[in-house]
Write a protein that holds these residues in place. Structure first.
Motif, PDB file in Angstrom:
ATOM      1  N   GLU A   1       0.830  -1.208   0.000  1.00  0.00           N
ATOM      2  CA  GLU A   1       0.000   0.000   0.000  1.00  0.00           C
ATOM      3  C   GLU A   1       0.868   1.263   0.000  1.00  0.00           C
TER       4      GLU A   1
ATOM      5  N   MET B   1       4.928  -9.160  -3.498  1.00  0.00           N
ATOM      6  CA  MET B   1       3.777  -9.729  -2.779  1.00  0.00           C
ATOM      7  C   MET B   1       3.604 -11.198  -3.115  1.00  0.00           C
TER       8      MET B   1
ATOM      9  N   GLY C   1     -14.261 -13.098  -9.825  1.00  0.00           N
ATOM     10  CA  GLY C   1     -13.399 -11.970 -10.181  1.00  0.00           C
ATOM     11  C   GLY C   1     -12.256 -11.751  -9.220  1.00  0.00           C
TER      12      GLY C   1
ATOM     13  N   LEU D   1      -8.994 -13.209  -7.136  1.00  0.00           N
ATOM     14  CA  LEU D   1      -8.027 -14.314  -7.124  1.00  0.00           C
ATOM     15  C   LEU D   1      -7.288 -14.443  -5.799  1.00  0.00           C
ATOM     16  N   HIS D   2      -7.579 -13.563  -4.862  1.00  0.00           N
ATOM     17  CA  HIS D   2      -6.878 -13.609  -3.562  1.00  0.00           C
ATOM     18  C   HIS D   2      -7.294 -14.874  -2.808  1.00  0.00           C
ATOM     19  N   ASP D   3      -6.303 -15.683  -2.438  1.00  0.00           N
ATOM     20  CA  ASP D   3      -6.704 -16.916  -1.752  1.00  0.00           C
ATOM     21  C   ASP D   3      -5.941 -17.187  -0.453  1.00  0.00           C
TER      22      ASP D   3
ATOM     23  N   GLY E   1      -5.961 -15.598   2.521  1.00  0.00           N
ATOM     24  CA  GLY E   1      -6.849 -15.550   3.688  1.00  0.00           C
ATOM     25  C   GLY E   1      -7.809 -16.728   3.702  1.00  0.00           C
TER      26      GLY E   1
ATOM     27  N   SER F   1     -15.141 -15.462   0.661  1.00  0.00           N
ATOM     28  CA  SER F   1     -14.024 -14.530   0.856  1.00  0.00           C
ATOM     29  C   SER F   1     -13.969 -13.545  -0.295  1.00  0.00           C
TER      30      SER F   1
ATOM     31  N   THR G   1     -12.927  -4.441  -3.290  1.00  0.00           N
ATOM     32  CA  THR G   1     -14.226  -3.762  -3.129  1.00  0.00           C
ATOM     33  C   THR G   1     -15.105  -4.050  -4.353  1.00  0.00           C
TER      34      THR G   1
ATOM     35  N   GLY H   1     -12.773 -11.186   4.766  1.00  0.00           N
ATOM     36  CA  GLY H   1     -11.892 -10.543   3.787  1.00  0.00           C
ATOM     37  C   GLY H   1     -11.731  -9.081   4.170  1.00  0.00           C
TER      38      GLY H   1
ATOM     39  N   ASP I   1     -11.033 -12.623  11.269  1.00  0.00           N
ATOM     40  CA  ASP I   1      -9.919 -13.453  10.828  1.00  0.00           C
ATOM     41  C   ASP I   1     -10.283 -14.920  11.066  1.00  0.00           C
TER      42      ASP I   1
HETATM   43  C1  B12 Z   1      -1.261 -10.653  -1.535  1.00  0.00           C
HETATM   44  C2  B12 Z   1      -2.104  -9.681  -2.327  1.00  0.00           C
HETATM   45  C3  B12 Z   1      -2.256  -9.931  -3.685  1.00  0.00           C
HETATM   46  C4  B12 Z   1      -1.713 -11.182  -4.356  1.00  0.00           C
HETATM   47  C5  B12 Z   1      -2.676 -12.351  -4.068  1.00  0.00           C
HETATM   48  C6  B12 Z   1      -1.975 -13.696  -4.002  1.00  0.00           C
HETATM   49  C7  B12 Z   1      -2.893 -14.758  -3.511  1.00  0.00           C
HETATM   50  N1  B12 Z   1      -2.583 -15.973  -3.917  1.00  0.00           N
HETATM   51  O1  B12 Z   1      -3.860 -14.535  -2.794  1.00  0.00           O
HETATM   52  C8  B12 Z   1      -1.734 -10.760  -5.861  1.00  0.00           C
HETATM   53  C9  B12 Z   1      -0.369 -10.196  -6.183  1.00  0.00           C
HETATM   54  C10 B12 Z   1      -2.051 -11.868  -6.874  1.00  0.00           C
HETATM   55  C11 B12 Z   1      -2.765  -9.640  -5.849  1.00  0.00           C
HETATM   56  C12 B12 Z   1      -3.426  -9.210  -6.976  1.00  0.00           C
HETATM   57  C13 B12 Z   1      -4.254  -8.107  -7.003  1.00  0.00           C
HETATM   58  N2  B12 Z   1      -4.500  -7.263  -5.982  1.00  0.00           N
HETATM   59 CO1  B12 Z   1      -4.019  -7.647  -4.156  1.00  0.00          CO
HETATM   60  N3  B12 Z   1      -3.417  -7.681  -2.403  1.00  0.00           N
HETATM   61  C14 B12 Z   1      -2.703  -8.528  -1.715  1.00  0.00           C
HETATM   62  C15 B12 Z   1      -2.494  -7.997  -0.267  1.00  0.00           C
HETATM   63  C16 B12 Z   1      -1.119  -7.336  -0.195  1.00  0.00           C
HETATM   64  C17 B12 Z   1      -2.532  -8.996   0.851  1.00  0.00           C
HETATM   65  C18 B12 Z   1      -3.766  -9.887   0.885  1.00  0.00           C
HETATM   66  C19 B12 Z   1      -3.452 -11.010   1.831  1.00  0.00           C
HETATM   67  O2  B12 Z   1      -3.129 -12.111   1.418  1.00  0.00           O
HETATM   68  N4  B12 Z   1      -3.453 -10.709   3.136  1.00  0.00           N
HETATM   69  C20 B12 Z   1      -3.067 -11.654   4.188  1.00  0.00           C
HETATM   70  C21 B12 Z   1      -4.257 -12.522   4.569  1.00  0.00           C
HETATM   71  C22 B12 Z   1      -3.834 -13.459   5.711  1.00  0.00           C
HETATM   72  O3  B12 Z   1      -5.234 -11.638   5.040  1.00  0.00           O
HETATM   73  P1  B12 Z   1      -6.690 -11.569   4.403  1.00  0.00           P
HETATM   74  O4  B12 Z   1      -6.677 -11.964   3.000  1.00  0.00           O
HETATM   75  O5  B12 Z   1      -7.285 -10.268   4.751  1.00  0.00           O
HETATM   76  O6  B12 Z   1      -7.468 -12.739   5.178  1.00  0.00           O
HETATM   77  C23 B12 Z   1      -7.747 -12.704   6.559  1.00  0.00           C
HETATM   78  C24 B12 Z   1      -9.086 -12.008   6.881  1.00  0.00           C
HETATM   79  O7  B12 Z   1      -9.457 -11.020   5.971  1.00  0.00           O
HETATM   80  C25 B12 Z   1     -10.057 -13.122   6.978  1.00  0.00           C
HETATM   81  N5  B12 Z   1     -10.687 -13.699   5.801  1.00  0.00           N
HETATM   82  C26 B12 Z   1     -10.345 -13.676   4.514  1.00  0.00           C
HETATM   83  N6  B12 Z   1     -11.200 -14.402   3.782  1.00  0.00           N
HETATM   84  C27 B12 Z   1     -12.101 -14.916   4.619  1.00  0.00           C
HETATM   85  C28 B12 Z   1     -13.195 -15.736   4.399  1.00  0.00           C
HETATM   86  C29 B12 Z   1     -13.984 -16.135   5.487  1.00  0.00           C
HETATM   87  C30 B12 Z   1     -15.144 -17.029   5.257  1.00  0.00           C
HETATM   88  C31 B12 Z   1     -13.674 -15.660   6.788  1.00  0.00           C
HETATM   89  C32 B12 Z   1     -14.516 -16.044   7.927  1.00  0.00           C
HETATM   90  C33 B12 Z   1     -12.578 -14.826   7.007  1.00  0.00           C
HETATM   91  C34 B12 Z   1     -11.796 -14.467   5.921  1.00  0.00           C
HETATM   92  O8  B12 Z   1      -9.276 -14.144   7.575  1.00  0.00           O
HETATM   93  C35 B12 Z   1      -7.991 -14.162   6.931  1.00  0.00           C
HETATM   94  C36 B12 Z   1      -6.963 -14.804   7.837  1.00  0.00           C
HETATM   95  O9  B12 Z   1      -6.919 -14.247   9.102  1.00  0.00           O
HETATM   96  C37 B12 Z   1      -3.672  -6.973  -0.150  1.00  0.00           C
HETATM   97  C38 B12 Z   1      -3.459  -5.823   0.829  1.00  0.00           C
HETATM   98  C39 B12 Z   1      -4.168  -6.016   2.147  1.00  0.00           C
HETATM   99  N7  B12 Z   1      -3.788  -5.199   3.068  1.00  0.00           N
HETATM  100  O10 B12 Z   1      -5.065  -6.823   2.293  1.00  0.00           O
HETATM  101  C40 B12 Z   1      -3.776  -6.499  -1.609  1.00  0.00           C
HETATM  102  C41 B12 Z   1      -5.110  -5.941  -2.133  1.00  0.00           C
HETATM  103  C42 B12 Z   1      -6.268  -6.746  -1.600  1.00  0.00           C
HETATM  104  N8  B12 Z   1      -4.985  -6.114  -3.565  1.00  0.00           N
HETATM  105  C43 B12 Z   1      -5.464  -5.132  -4.223  1.00  0.00           C
HETATM  106  C44 B12 Z   1      -5.471  -5.039  -5.640  1.00  0.00           C
HETATM  107  C45 B12 Z   1      -5.960  -3.726  -6.223  1.00  0.00           C
HETATM  108  C46 B12 Z   1      -5.055  -6.114  -6.435  1.00  0.00           C
HETATM  109  C47 B12 Z   1      -5.049  -6.161  -7.965  1.00  0.00           C
HETATM  110  C48 B12 Z   1      -6.277  -5.532  -8.664  1.00  0.00           C
HETATM  111  C49 B12 Z   1      -3.737  -5.510  -8.419  1.00  0.00           C
HETATM  112  C50 B12 Z   1      -3.530  -5.353  -9.903  1.00  0.00           C
HETATM  113  N9  B12 Z   1      -3.479  -4.100 -10.285  1.00  0.00           N
HETATM  114  O11 B12 Z   1      -3.453  -6.309 -10.620  1.00  0.00           O
HETATM  115  C51 B12 Z   1      -4.943  -7.674  -8.254  1.00  0.00           C
HETATM  116  C52 B12 Z   1      -6.340  -8.327  -8.364  1.00  0.00           C
HETATM  117  C53 B12 Z   1      -6.273  -9.756  -8.772  1.00  0.00           C
HETATM  118  C54 B12 Z   1      -7.654 -10.376  -8.651  1.00  0.00           C
HETATM  119  N10 B12 Z   1      -8.417 -10.380  -9.724  1.00  0.00           N
HETATM  120  O12 B12 Z   1      -8.018 -10.828  -7.597  1.00  0.00           O
HETATM  121  C55 B12 Z   1      -6.023  -4.064  -3.313  1.00  0.00           C
HETATM  122  C56 B12 Z   1      -7.572  -4.048  -3.257  1.00  0.00           C
HETATM  123  C57 B12 Z   1      -8.118  -2.645  -3.274  1.00  0.00           C
HETATM  124  C58 B12 Z   1      -9.588  -2.652  -3.157  1.00  0.00           C
HETATM  125  N11 B12 Z   1     -10.066  -1.879  -2.231  1.00  0.00           N
HETATM  126  O13 B12 Z   1     -10.310  -3.305  -3.842  1.00  0.00           O
HETATM  127  C59 B12 Z   1      -5.334  -4.370  -1.971  1.00  0.00           C
HETATM  128  C60 B12 Z   1      -6.123  -3.959  -0.718  1.00  0.00           C
HETATM  129  C61 B12 Z   1      -3.963  -3.617  -1.998  1.00  0.00           C
HETATM  130  C62 B12 Z   1      -4.107  -2.119  -2.122  1.00  0.00           C
HETATM  131  N12 B12 Z   1      -4.199  -1.393  -1.033  1.00  0.00           N
HETATM  132  O14 B12 Z   1      -4.142  -1.594  -3.192  1.00  0.00           O
HETATM  133  N13 B12 Z   1      -2.927  -9.137  -4.611  1.00  0.00           N
END
Ligand code: B12
Length: 224
Positions: free
Chosen positions: A68, A77, A113, A115-117, A119, A161, A165, A193, A212
């Motif tokens: 960010e 990432m 749409g 691909l984040h997996d 979490g 998940s 947005t 998410g 989480d």
């Molecule tokens: C890693 C990441 C990627 C990786 C994903 C790899 C993968 N295999 O998942 C890659 C590089 C591929 C990627 C791509 C993109 N990303 Co991205 N990505 C991230 C990042 C840095 C971290 C996400 C993550 O893994 N977090 C760590 C995990 C552990 O946390 P989490 O996902 O939030 O999950 C926890 C909780 O949310 C919850 N949770 C999650 N899911 C679920 C489901 C259930 C049922 C429950 C109960 C709980 C739960 O529990 C989890 C564990 O505790 C975020 C930034 C952020 N701060 O989130 C941006 C972010 C999400 N990405 C973003 C963007 C813009 C993109 C792209 C569009 C970038 C681009 N220009 O191509 C693409 C979109 C691809 C697509 N179509 O999905 C933006 C989204 C902005 C928005 N508001 O929509 C973010 C916020 C970054 C930013 N600030 O700009 N990304």
């Protein structure tokens, strides 16, 4: 916190899957990477749940903040994401529930749409470890496909998940489709998410918001 946990987190942030990886700032080739460190931690009886909660989750959160702030680019990432995926795979058997009796079937998907997996996978691993029968149906899954999976597998729980947005709106679509099919009331829907919230869950008619994986586990265990 143990030094090993700190090392795992540091190497995850540096995107070092194993000892052959260089890392970003300094050449760390030859030093153990995430996979070797996780194996060592497990051998030293550090609980897999601690590795997940204290190294992988906060490590990935830090990577998110670096992205960010513009310090990290997409490949950085992805390298960290790969570390989490590999570590989770190694830890899976150690997270498996001792209590074999299933708490119920839990289908989980990342919505269309999106691909984040990372979490989602963590949630799946944690729930599996606490005795849920998890069926992970993948990323970018269309609402119609999710409903189809629910019809076929008849789970007690459905987890959705979304990290974008632009894709979180599909969660409401899934719930509406389930209502249209007359099966909404047969399942407990849990969403999570980064962009979703308790308020959003209420708005779209989901039952549970999981901040989480551990929050989701605690809330679901009360219902299971
Ligand atoms: C890693 C990441 C990627 C990786 C994903 C790899 C993968 N295999 O998942 C890659 C590089 C591929 C990627 C791509 C993109 N990303 Co991205 N990505 C991230 C990042 C840095 C971290 C996400 C993550 O893994 N977090 C760590 C995990 C552990 O946390 P989490 O996902 O939030 O999950 C926890 C909780 O949310 C919850 N949770 C999650 N899911 C679920 C489901 C259930 C049922 C429950 C109960 C709980 C739960 O529990 C989890 C564990 O505790 C975020 C930034 C952020 N701060 O989130 C941006 C972010 C999400 N990405 C973003 C963007 C813009 C993109 C792209 C569009 C970038 C681009 N220009 O191509 C693409 C979109 C691809 C697509 N179509 O999905 C933006 C989204 C902005 C928005 N508001 O929509 C973010 C916020 C970054 C930013 N600030 O700009 N990304």
């Amino acid at each position: 916190m143990s030094d090993l946990i700190e090392e795992i987190k540091k190497n995850l942030i540096a995107g070092r899957v194993d000892s052959e990886d260089e890392g970003f700032d300094e050449d760390m080739t030859g030093q153990p990477g995430v996979t070797e460190l996780v194996k060592q931690a497990l051998e030293e009886k550090i609980p897999a749940s601690d590795i997940l909660a204290q190294a992988l989750t906060p490590g990935m959160e830090k990577v998110g903040r670096l992205f960010e702030d513009g310090e990290y680019l997409l490949p950085d990432m992805l390298a960290s994401a790969e570390c989490v995926a590999e570590a989770t795979e190694i830890m899976e058997p150690h997270l498996a529930g001792v209590d074999i009796q299933s708490r119920g079937k839990f289908i989980v998907a990342t919505v269309e749409g999106d691909l984040h997996d990372i979490g989602k996978n963590i949630v799946a691993t944690i729930l599996q470890g606490s005795g849920f029968e998890v069926q992970d149906i993948g990323t970018s899954v269309k609402a119609s496909q999710i409903v189809q999976a629910v019809k076929e597998s008849k789970p007690r729980f459905l987890g959705l998940s979304a990290l974008l947005t632009s894709t979180m709106t599909h969660m409401g679509e899934v719930i509406d489709l389930l209502k249209n099919e007359g099966i909404r009331d047969q399942i407990i829907i849990c969403i999570g998410g980064a962009p979703v919230s308790e308020e959003f869950a209420k708005k779209i008619g989901a039952d549970i918001y999981g901040e989480d994986a551990f929050d989701a586990m605690n809330k679901l265990e009360k219902l299971a």
